[in-house]
Design an enzyme around this catalytic site. Sequence first.
Site, PDB file in Angstrom:
ATOM      1  N   HIS A  95       4.810  -4.806   5.504  1.00  0.00           N
ATOM      2  CA  HIS A  95       3.331  -3.609   5.387  1.00  0.00           C
ATOM      3  C   HIS A  95       2.677  -3.728   4.344  1.00  0.00           C
ATOM      4  O   HIS A  95       2.390  -4.915   3.504  1.00  0.00           O
ATOM      5  CB  HIS A  95       4.659  -2.397   4.245  1.00  0.00           C
ATOM      6  CG  HIS A  95       5.174  -1.469   5.242  1.00  0.00           C
ATOM      7  ND1 HIS A  95       6.422  -0.140   5.284  1.00  0.00           N
ATOM      8  CD2 HIS A  95       5.697  -1.616   6.573  1.00  0.00           C
ATOM      9  CE1 HIS A  95       6.984  -0.057   5.501  1.00  0.00           C
ATOM     10  NE2 HIS A  95       7.283  -0.661   7.094  1.00  0.00           N
ATOM     11  N   GLU A  97       0.945  -2.760   2.064  1.00  0.00           N
ATOM     12  CA  GLU A  97       0.362  -2.708   0.716  1.00  0.00           C
ATOM     13  C   GLU A  97       1.967  -3.543   0.220  1.00  0.00           C
ATOM     14  O   GLU A  97       1.061  -4.487  -1.751  1.00  0.00           O
ATOM     15  CB  GLU A  97       1.849  -1.374  -0.430  1.00  0.00           C
ATOM     16  CG  GLU A  97       0.822   0.117   0.075  1.00  0.00           C
ATOM     17  CD  GLU A  97       1.594  -0.003   1.712  1.00  0.00           C
ATOM     18  OE1 GLU A  97       1.341  -0.943   3.009  1.00  0.00           O
ATOM     19  OE2 GLU A  97       1.482   1.670   1.858  1.00  0.00           O
ATOM     20  N   CYS A 121       5.038   3.643   2.118  1.00  0.00           N
ATOM     21  CA  CYS A 121       6.174   4.381   2.499  1.00  0.00           C
ATOM     22  C   CYS A 121       7.593   4.092   0.963  1.00  0.00           C
ATOM     23  O   CYS A 121       7.204   3.936   0.017  1.00  0.00           O
ATOM     24  CB  CYS A 121       6.467   3.633   3.405  1.00  0.00           C
ATOM     25  SG  CYS A 121       7.127   1.955   3.196  1.00  0.00           S
ATOM     26  N   CYS A 124       7.045   1.011  -0.154  1.00  0.00           N
ATOM     27  CA  CYS A 124       5.912  -0.080  -1.048  1.00  0.00           C
ATOM     28  C   CYS A 124       5.750   0.772  -1.921  1.00  0.00           C
ATOM     29  O   CYS A 124       5.118   0.063  -2.944  1.00  0.00           O
ATOM     30  CB  CYS A 124       4.910   0.611   0.240  1.00  0.00           C
ATOM     31  SG  CYS A 124       4.901  -0.956   1.209  1.00  0.00           S
TER      32      CYS A 124
HETATM   33  O1  LIG Z   1       3.980   2.683   3.463  1.00  0.00           O
HETATM   34  C1  LIG Z   1       3.732   2.157   4.953  1.00  0.00           C
HETATM   35  C2  LIG Z   1       4.257   2.197   6.482  1.00  0.00           C
HETATM   36  C3  LIG Z   1       3.676   1.565   7.336  1.00  0.00           C
HETATM   37  N1  LIG Z   1       2.952   0.305   7.533  1.00  0.00           N
HETATM   38  C4  LIG Z   1       3.173  -0.125   9.102  1.00  0.00           C
HETATM   39  C5  LIG Z   1       4.785  -0.626   9.122  1.00  0.00           C
HETATM   40  C6  LIG Z   1       4.605  -0.572  11.001  1.00  0.00           C
HETATM   41  O2  LIG Z   1       4.180  -1.891  11.222  1.00  0.00           O
HETATM   42  C7  LIG Z   1       3.677  -0.160  11.099  1.00  0.00           C
HETATM   43  C8  LIG Z   1       4.107   1.550  11.312  1.00  0.00           C
HETATM   44  O3  LIG Z   1       4.663   1.465  13.177  1.00  0.00           O
HETATM   45  P1  LIG Z   1       4.594   2.724  13.542  1.00  0.00           P
HETATM   46  O4  LIG Z   1       5.260   2.243  15.403  1.00  0.00           O
HETATM   47  O5  LIG Z   1       3.926   3.879  13.394  1.00  0.00           O
HETATM   48  O6  LIG Z   1       6.334   3.084  13.390  1.00  0.00           O
HETATM   49  O7  LIG Z   1       3.354   0.330   9.557  1.00  0.00           O
HETATM   50  C9  LIG Z   1       3.002  -0.401   6.265  1.00  0.00           C
HETATM   51  O8  LIG Z   1       2.368  -1.171   6.684  1.00  0.00           O
HETATM   52  N2  LIG Z   1       2.777   0.520   5.239  1.00  0.00           N
END
Ligand SMILES: O=c1ccn([C@H]2C[C@H](O)[C@@H](COP(=O)(O)O)O2)c(=O)[nH]1
Length: 241
Positions: A95, A97, A121, A124
């Site tokens: 991710h 972060e 999330c 993170c």
């Molecule tokens: O806090 C976050 C949440 C998600 N991500 C990234 C991880 C994935 O590459 C996408 C999410 O994919 P979806 O197709 O929208 O489920 O975003 C992040 O970097 N940081």
Amino acid sequence: MNASTIFFTILHKFDVNKKREDYLEWDEYFMAMAFLAAKRSKDPCTQVGACIVNSNNVIVGIGYNGMPKGCNDDQFPWSKQSQSQLENKYLYVCHAELNAVLNKNQGNLSDCTLYVGLFPCNECAKVIIQSGIKKVMYMSDKHAHKISTIASKKMFDASGVKYIQFTPKKRKIIIDFDEINWNDQSQLPTSPPLDNMSRVMRTLSLNNNRSVQFNDKESVNIGSNFTDANDAIAKKSQEQL
Ligand SMILES: O=c1ccn([C@H]2C[C@H](O)[C@@H](COP(=O)(O)O)O2)c(=O)[nH]1
């Protein structure tokens, strides 16, 4: 707004002797940096960028969501709906972060704010808390209903990490690579050609005179107000066709 108000507004905006007024504020600048970093992401669905800033307004870490080093992003999957979890991106992607924290160039992040496009999330959130970051500025909270976001907020609240949704005054910040040539008459941009309005604005802002150069030999007097100026340029352009 009438023509003369527009004229004086433009003149004031482009006065080369005055400090610019439409510069980016710190929060806009750092959030824009996060969004720019997101442009590096290969994720076809969601591109996230994160930017860590210390108390001196210095950027000390930046990252976007992507495959770990050595995991070829042409070979690892980007899908999200495969039957097999091993064929989906989620088990692999780092991710934004996490990458921003791992990319840090300052030992201790305890005086820092993290700017991020999407509310972090729970995984993170743990990284953010453990790194010492004290504040999170985020744009979107589109997953607010998900348990991972609810868990993040619980952990942030318990550990004293503030989280603030950022509402930018500017909805768009445009990066134009041709802009660098605008202030130099001897270095007129060759491409793309300026439209009439841009010629007028550039002439008014740069020369403080009232004529627009069309080519090596020809110039046209553009009068003293914005409407006359635009008309004069339009007429000259027609003649040139
Ligand atoms: O806090 C976050 C949440 C998600 N991500 C990234 C991880 C994935 O590459 C996408 C999410 O994919 P979806 O197709 O929208 O489920 O975003 C992040 O970097 N940081």
